[in-house]
Design an enzyme around this catalytic site. Structure first.
Site, mmCIF file in Angstrom:
data_model
loop_
_atom_site.group_PDB
_atom_site.id
_atom_site.type_symbol
_atom_site.label_atom_id
_atom_site.label_comp_id
_atom_site.label_asym_id
_atom_site.label_seq_id
_atom_site.Cartn_x
_atom_site.Cartn_y
_atom_site.Cartn_z
ATOM 1 N N CYS A 147 55.904 30.306 80.916
ATOM 2 C CA CYS A 147 56.502 29.029 80.498
ATOM 3 C C CYS A 147 57.931 29.025 80.387
ATOM 4 C CB CYS A 147 56.025 28.696 78.918
ATOM 5 S SG CYS A 147 54.134 28.808 78.639
ATOM 6 N N PHE A 173 54.641 33.334 77.605
ATOM 7 C CA PHE A 173 53.608 34.477 77.510
ATOM 8 C C PHE A 173 54.276 35.793 78.394
ATOM 9 C CE2 PHE A 173 49.359 32.272 76.383
ATOM 10 C CZ PHE A 173 49.843 32.133 75.312
ATOM 11 N N HIS A 218 62.443 25.466 72.316
ATOM 12 C CA HIS A 218 61.198 25.611 73.197
ATOM 13 C C HIS A 218 60.272 24.942 72.061
ATOM 14 C CE1 HIS A 218 58.130 27.517 75.515
ATOM 15 N NE2 HIS A 218 57.521 28.096 74.447
ATOM 16 N N LYS A 245 58.462 19.012 73.514
ATOM 17 C CA LYS A 245 56.820 19.377 73.643
ATOM 18 C C LYS A 245 56.025 18.281 72.630
ATOM 19 C CE LYS A 245 57.303 23.805 75.548
ATOM 20 N NZ LYS A 245 58.736 23.915 75.534
ATOM 21 N N HIS A 279 52.974 20.850 76.171
ATOM 22 C CA HIS A 279 53.599 21.847 76.686
ATOM 23 C C HIS A 279 53.015 21.856 78.217
ATOM 24 C CE1 HIS A 279 54.770 25.861 77.335
ATOM 25 N NE2 HIS A 279 54.652 26.283 76.075
ATOM 26 N N GLU A 290 61.620 31.125 66.520
ATOM 27 C CA GLU A 290 62.605 30.351 66.871
ATOM 28 C C GLU A 290 63.477 29.817 65.973
ATOM 29 O OE1 GLU A 290 63.685 27.399 70.624
ATOM 30 O OE2 GLU A 290 61.703 27.269 69.687
#
Length: 426
Positions: free
Chosen positions: A179, A414, A321, A350, A355, A332
């Protein structure tokens, strides 16, 4: 017998760090679930309403909803006789690249293609085509496999097709950092310009993962939001909310044209924004979960700030994010509170777009560029206030009008990939 003390280690040789070369964003193109170009995407994100809906092709899946690109015939938009060999993610990228190049006032018919680089990231590339071809092989045999099956599946084809269409014979790359791929791609392109390996870079990322295998995999991993009876898909992605329940899938692409700022100004173009700094680290902790301390991700932020020559207090906006996963958002949020104690306004696109996986970082860079240009921070969809334990200034319910000169965008993927880009007003 006495041993003499070991000699002290020699002092490290001084390292000459080249002076930073300002790199400008001069063109921007997007294809997203809320718009088939940059302007309509910006309006959709500022509206703060998710388009997530049930997708017919996902019927029977645990997660049968997503944010998809609609309202465009991709083959017709691509034109010519080559669309048949392109996967959906490649078509997204090519359309975004065309818009970006036109927006920059450039043309492949007139530039020196040997000085043009193409860097297009992706997380899974043509994985949808892989599954389609596998099913065809299993059910109907080898004769059912497309002669272009390989082209539909390998992850470099978005970069390759753009290079072909744009007559770009400089470096061509396809970074994959899950990502974070979009931020990685822009960072690599910035380095190519700074080191003189090209004069123009067409850079961004693309993704198309709304298909049963991917959706089922994310559901099984526990990362995806799962609808209960009566739930409205458009309300399920809630970044930084106390009741956040996981990500909602999106798709799309964003591509930018980058040039050295001096070159852009020499041809009479005012940059949209400057790429001021970049940082990247790897958690080396777990394949899917961020390190709960957030310390390694924080180092990526601090590296980007140092590269830009900024103090943390210089940051006026954070494009987070914000995937709406319980652990990801908590990690985060704590990082943001530690690094930016002055509480700059935070958004998380998002909530609107879902996403978009490998494309998410590039799309969010594009939105950060537009925030700097317009002096508007879009709201986080489906959020009225952050979870009580998060000390964040989240923009909610309506856009925040504020001059933004310096902003950062975070991407965490990931595999523990952390990538951060710092942007500033030109």
């Amino acid at each position: 017998m006495t041993r003499s003390a070991p000699a002290p280690a020699p002092a490290p040789a001084s390292v000459l760090v080249p002076a930073p070369v300002p790199v400008a964003v001069t063109g921007l193109g997007m294809v997203t679930p809320v718009g088939n170009d940059a302007e309509s995407t910006w309006k959709g994100v500022c509206a703060g309403v998710s388009p997530a809906r049930t997708v017919p092709g996902l019927r029977g899946c645990t997660v049968d909803f997503a944010c998809t690109v609609d309202g465009i015939d991709l083959d017709e938009a691509i034109g010519g006789r080559t669309a048949f060999r392109m996967g959906r993610h490649v078509k997204f990228a090519l359309l975004a690249a065309r818009e970006a190049v036109a927006d920059a006032g450039l043309s492949p018919l007139s530039w020196d293609g040997s000085r043009v680089a193409v860097v297009i990231g992706t997380s899974s590339g043509g994985s949808a085509s892989v599954t389609e071809q596998a099913v065809a092989l299993d059910r109907r045999g080898a004769d059912a496999i497309s002669a272009t099956g390989t082209l539909l599946t390998i992850p470099n084809m978005a970069a390759a097709e753009i290079a072909i269409k744009m007559r770009a014979t400089g470096p061509s790359m396809a970074p994959c950092t899950a990502c974070s791929s979009g931020v990685t791609a822009l960072s690599v392109a910035r380095d190519l310009l700074a080191t003189g390996q090209c004069d123009i870079a067409v850079a961004g990322a693309t993704e198309a993962t709304v298909f049963p295998l991917a959706m089922t995999g994310f559901a099984r991993s526990g990362a995806a939001a799962v609808a209960a009876p009566g739930d409205e898909p458009a309300l399920l992605c809630r970044p930084f909310a106390a009741d956040r329940a996981g990500l909602v899938m999106g798709e799309g692409a964003a591509v930018m044209v980058l040039e050295r700022a001096r070159d852009a100004r020499a041809r009479g173009v005012r940059p949209r924004a400057l790429l001021a700094g970049a940082g990247a680290t790897t958690d080396a902790h777990h394949p899917t979960s961020p390190h709960p301390s957030g310390a390694v991700a924080q180092r990526a932020v601090e590296t980007a700030l140092r590269d830009a020559g900024w103090a943390a207090e210089d940051v006026q906006h954070v494009n987070a994010h914000g995937s709406a996963t319980p652990l990801g958002d908590a990690t985060e949020a704590a990082l943001i509170s530690r690094v930016y104690p002055h509480r700059p306004p935070v958004t998380a696109p998002k909530g609107v777009l879902g996403h978009c996986m490998g494309a998410a970082g590039a799309i969010e860079i594009g939105l950060t560029v537009l925030t700097i240009q317009h002096g508007i921070v879009p709201p986080i969809a489906n959020l009225t206030a952050p979870a009580p334990e998060f000390d964040l200034h989240c923009v909610t319910e309506r856009p925040l009008e504020r001059r933004i000169d310096r902003a950062v965008t975070h991407s965490f993927g990931f595999g523990g990939h952390n990538a951060v880009l710092a942007l500033e007003r030109a």
